[in-house]
Scaffold this motif. Structure first.
Motif, short mmCIF file in Angstrom:
data_model
loop_
_atom_site.label_atom_id
_atom_site.label_comp_id
_atom_site.label_asym_id
_atom_site.label_seq_id
_atom_site.Cartn_x
_atom_site.Cartn_y
_atom_site.Cartn_z
N ASN A 1 23.45 47.10 53.60
CA ASN A 1 24.66 46.28 53.71
C ASN A 1 24.58 45.19 54.77
N ALA B 1 30.56 42.49 46.45
CA ALA B 1 31.52 43.35 45.75
C ALA B 1 30.85 43.98 44.52
N ALA C 1 29.16 47.09 45.60
CA ALA C 1 30.12 48.20 45.71
C ALA C 1 30.37 48.79 44.33
N ASN D 1 27.44 50.95 43.35
CA ASN D 1 27.52 52.24 44.06
C ASN D 1 28.52 53.16 43.36
N ARG D 2 29.67 52.58 43.03
CA ARG D 2 30.74 53.35 42.37
C ARG D 2 30.24 53.87 41.03
N PHE E 1 27.24 54.36 40.02
CA PHE E 1 26.16 55.34 40.18
C PHE E 1 26.72 56.69 40.64
N LEU E 2 27.63 56.66 41.62
CA LEU E 2 28.18 57.92 42.13
C LEU E 2 28.99 58.62 41.05
N ILE F 1 20.54 55.49 46.55
CA ILE F 1 21.99 55.50 46.75
C ILE F 1 22.47 56.90 47.15
N LYS G 1 21.89 57.32 50.83
CA LYS G 1 22.84 56.50 51.60
C LYS G 1 24.25 57.07 51.51
N PHE G 2 24.54 57.73 50.38
CA PHE G 2 25.83 58.39 50.24
C PHE G 2 26.02 59.40 51.38
N HIS H 1 29.27 47.39 62.42
CA HIS H 1 28.71 47.29 61.07
C HIS H 1 29.06 48.52 60.23
N TRP I 1 32.82 49.05 57.76
CA TRP I 1 32.90 48.52 56.39
C TRP I 1 31.76 49.07 55.54
N ALA I 2 30.55 49.14 56.12
CA ALA I 2 29.38 49.56 55.35
C ALA I 2 29.56 50.96 54.78
N GLN J 1 31.64 50.56 51.74
CA GLN J 1 30.89 49.82 50.73
C GLN J 1 29.91 50.75 50.00
N THR J 2 29.20 51.59 50.75
CA THR J 2 28.22 52.48 50.15
C THR J 2 28.88 53.51 49.23
N LEU J 3 30.12 53.88 49.56
CA LEU J 3 30.84 54.80 48.69
C LEU J 3 31.46 54.07 47.50
N GLY J 4 31.27 52.77 47.45
CA GLY J 4 31.84 51.99 46.35
C GLY J 4 33.30 51.63 46.59
N SER K 1 35.01 49.27 48.10
CA SER K 1 35.24 47.94 48.65
C SER K 1 35.21 46.94 47.51
N ASN K 2 35.89 45.83 47.70
CA ASN K 2 35.77 44.70 46.78
C ASN K 2 36.03 43.44 47.59
N ILE K 3 36.20 42.31 46.92
CA ILE K 3 36.30 41.06 47.68
C ILE K 3 37.48 41.09 48.65
N ARG L 1 37.05 43.96 51.43
CA ARG L 1 35.96 43.73 52.37
C ARG L 1 36.50 43.04 53.62
#
Ligand code: SF4
Ligand code: FES
Lengths: 247, 227
Positions: A216, A231, A234, A237-238, A240-241, B9, B12-13, B179, B182-183, B186-189, B191-193, B196
Motif C-alpha cells: 500500500n 480503490a 481494495a 482484496n475484497r 479475494f477474501l 493477500i 497480508k490479511f 501508514h 489506512w493500509a 485497504q488490505t481488508l478491502g 476502502s474506496n475513493i 480513503r
C-alpha cells in the motif's frame, strides 16, 4: 539540446548487462523521448554499432508497449503519461539521463531496454475473461447497469498493461494491474458468475510468477499512465477474501 | 486454508487484522498511561494499572495480544522477505520520493525499531510488575494495589536518556501508524475513493495523538520533577 545518455545494454536474456554512455547533440526540445532515441539509434547505425533495443508501438499513449525507467521513474518525470508521450522539453540542455529497463522478477530483460511482459498475459489467461456463448447477439439494453458502476468499470478497463505499476513498486507487485482487470469485470453483472474463481486464479498466478505483495505505498497509482485508482486494489482484496470464504 | 495463507493477500490479511487489533490496544494503553498526567499523586494510575493486571477480561485478552504481536511480526517478516526477492536486480537510480511517502516504504525498519523499543519497555515495567516484582512497587502500596506510579516516574526522573529512548520510540510508532491505519483497512478491502481520504485523515489524527501522547508522558514527568 545536447545530452548525455546512460543506457542499460544487455545482449540477451542470459548476458550480463552494463551501462553505456552516449552523447547526443542537437535534439529539439519539441521531439518526443522516443524520437530522441531514434536519433541516437540512427547515429549508432551510422557508426556501425548495435542500436539500442526498446519497446514501442502506437506512440500515442494507448498500447502500453513503451516501457522505460527514466531518471529513476517509470515513464520518466511526468505523471499520468506513457514514455511515448514524454517530450524532451521536460529535460534541460546538458542533462545526463539514466535509462533502465523495468526491473522485476516477473519481467526478465530480453535485450537492452526490452523486458518480457508475458507474465501479464498469463495472469489474464488465468481468469481475466468472461465465458459467453458466441453468435447470439444480446440486446444491449437487456441488462441494466447503473451509470456509476459502468463508469468505474470503464476507469478500470483503461489499464493498458504497460507494467509501470510493477516497475515502480518497491515490491514489484502487480496488484494494480490485476486489480484493474478483476475490477472491470467484478463491477458488471456479466462478470459475477465467475467472480470467485477469477479472483482466486488471478491472484494465484500473480504470486506464482514472482510478483511481490502490495504494501500500500501507492507508488503505482501515481506512476500509472491511466490513473488507475488504489480503490480497485481494495476491491481486489475484497473479492479475494470473499472468494476464500465461499466453499 | 493453507492455500489462503500461502497467497500474498492471505498473509497480508493476517498482518492487517493483527495490526488493527494492536491499534485498538494502543489506544487503551494510552488511556491508562494518561492517568500519570492527570493525577500527580499516582492514585488514579495505580488503580488503572491494578485493574489492567487483575481484571479477568483483560487477563483473557493478554495472551490474545501476545499472539497478535507474534502473528504481526511473523507475517510482516515473511511478506517483506518475499517482496525483496521480487526484484533481483535493483535500479541504478530510483526516485521513490516522488510517488510514495517515506513511512510507507520503510514499515519494516520502523517496525524493527518499535520491536527494539518494546523489549526495553517490557523489561522496564511489565516484566517487573508481572513477574519479578520491584522494591519501588511495594513502597506505599495499599490493599495489594502496587505503586506502579513510583516505578514509572522514578525511571523517567532518574535517567534522562531513557526519556529520549521513549520519545524516539513514540516517534517511530507515530510514523509506522501514519501508514498502518489506512493500509490496514485497504488490505481488508474496506476502502474506496471516498473512504480513503477519511481513513487517511483519521489515521493522521490517530498517529499524532498516540505518538504525541506516549512521548509527552516521560517528558512531562521529567519536567514536573525539575519544577
Ligand atoms: S495499472 Fe496502470 S501502470 Fe499498471 S499496467 Fe495498467 S496502465 Fe500500466
Ligand atoms: S508506444 Fe504505445 S503507449 Fe507508448
Amino acid at each position: 539540446m545536447d545530452l548525455t545518455l546512460k543506457i542499460w545494454r544487455q545482449a540477451d536474456r542470459k548476458a550480463k548487462g552494463r551501462f553505456e554512455i552516449y552523447s547526443i547533440k542537437n535534439i529539439s526540445p519539441d521531439s518526443s523521448f522516443l524520437e530522441m532515441l531514434d536519433v541516437l539509434n540512427e547515429q549508432l547505425v551510422r557508426d556501425n554499432a548495435e542500436p539500442v533495443a526498446f519497446d514501442h508501438d502506437c506512440r500515442e499513449g494507448i498500447c502500453g508497449m513503451c516501457s522505460l525507467f527514466i531518471n529513476g521513474r517509470a515513464h520518466g518525470p511526468d505523471e499520468s503519461i506513457t514514455t511515448c508521450q514524454l517530450h524532451m522539453r521536460k529535460f534541460r540542455d546538458g542533462d545526463t539521463i539514466v535509462i533502465e529497463p523495468w526491473r522485476a522478477c516477473g519481467f526478465p530483460v530480453i535485450k537492452d531496454l526490452i523486458v518480457d511482459r508475458n507474465a501479464f498475459d498469463k495472469i489474464l489467461q488465468a481468469g481475466g475473461f468472461i465465458s459467453v456463448n458466441t453468435n447470439s447477439v444480446q440486446d444491449g439494453n437487456a441488462i441494466i447497469i447503473p451509470k456509476e458502476k459502468s463508469d468505474e468499470a470503464m476507469d478500470a478497463a483503461a489499464c493498458i498493461g504497460c507494467g509501470a505499476c510493477v516497475a515502480t513498486c518497491k515490491n514489484s507487485s502487480a496488484m494494480l494491474f490485476v486489480a484493474s482487470k478483476v475490477s472491470q469485470l467484478a463491477l458488471l453483472p456479466q462478470g459475477k458468475p465467475e467472480a470467485v474463481r477469477r479472483a482466486k486464479a488471478m491472484v494465484a498466478k500473480m504470486d506464482e510468477l514472482g510478483f511481490g505483495g502490495c504494501t500500500n505505498t501507492g507508488a503505482c497509482e501515481v506512476e500509472c499512465p491511466k490513473n488507475i485508482s488504489l480503490a480497485h486494489i481494495a476491491r481486489l482484496n475484497r473479492e479475494f477474501l470473499l472468494a476464500n470464504l465461499k466453499p | 486454508m493453507s492455500n489462503f495463507l500461502n497467497s500474498s493477500i492471505g498473509k497480508k490479511f493476517l498482518v492487517s487484522i493483527s495490526g488493527l487489533f494492536l491499534i485498538t490496544f494502543l489506544l487503551v494503553h494510552l488511556v491508562v498511561n494518561s492517568m500519570i498526567l492527570f493525577d500527580s499523586t499516582g492514585v488514579l494510575f495505580n488503580q488503572a494499572a491494578h485493574f489492567m493486571g487483575t481484571n479477568p477480561i483483560i487477563k483473557f485478552v493478554e495472551p490474545v495480544l501476545a499472539i497478535g504481536f507474534i502473528l504481526h511480526l511473523l507475517y510482516a517478516g515473511i511478506v517483506t522477505l518475499q517482496n525483496q526477492q521480487a526484484r533481483p536486480v535493483d535500479y541504478k537510480k530510483q526516485h521513490s520520493g516522488n510517488s510514495s511517502k517515506w513511512a510507507s516504504r520503510n514499515m519494516f525498519i520502523l517496525g524493527s525499531l518499535i520491536l527494539i523499543f518494546l523489549v526495553i519497555h517490557i523489561s522496564n515495567f511489565f516484566w517487573k510488575m508481572r513477574f519479578t516484582g520491584h522494591e519501588l512497587l511495594e513502597q506505599g502500596s495499599t490493599d495489594g494495589v502496587e505503586n506502579a506510579y513510583l516505578l514509572v516516574t522514578s525511571l523517567f526522573i532518574d535517567w534522562w536518556w531513557i526519556d529520549i529512548v521513549y520519545v524516539l520510540g513514540a516517534v517511530a510508532l507515530g510514523f509506522h501508524l501514519s501508514h498502518a491505519f489506512w493500509a490496514g483497512f485497504q488490505t481488508l478491502g474496506l476502502s474506496n475513493i471516498k473512504w480513503r481520504k477519511r481513513l487517511d485523515f483519521l489515521g493522521l489524527l490517530y498517529s499524532i495523538l498516540v505518538a504525541g501522547g506516549f512521548a509527552l508522558i516521560p517528558v512531562w514527568v521529567k519536567i514536573a520533577s525539575m519544577l
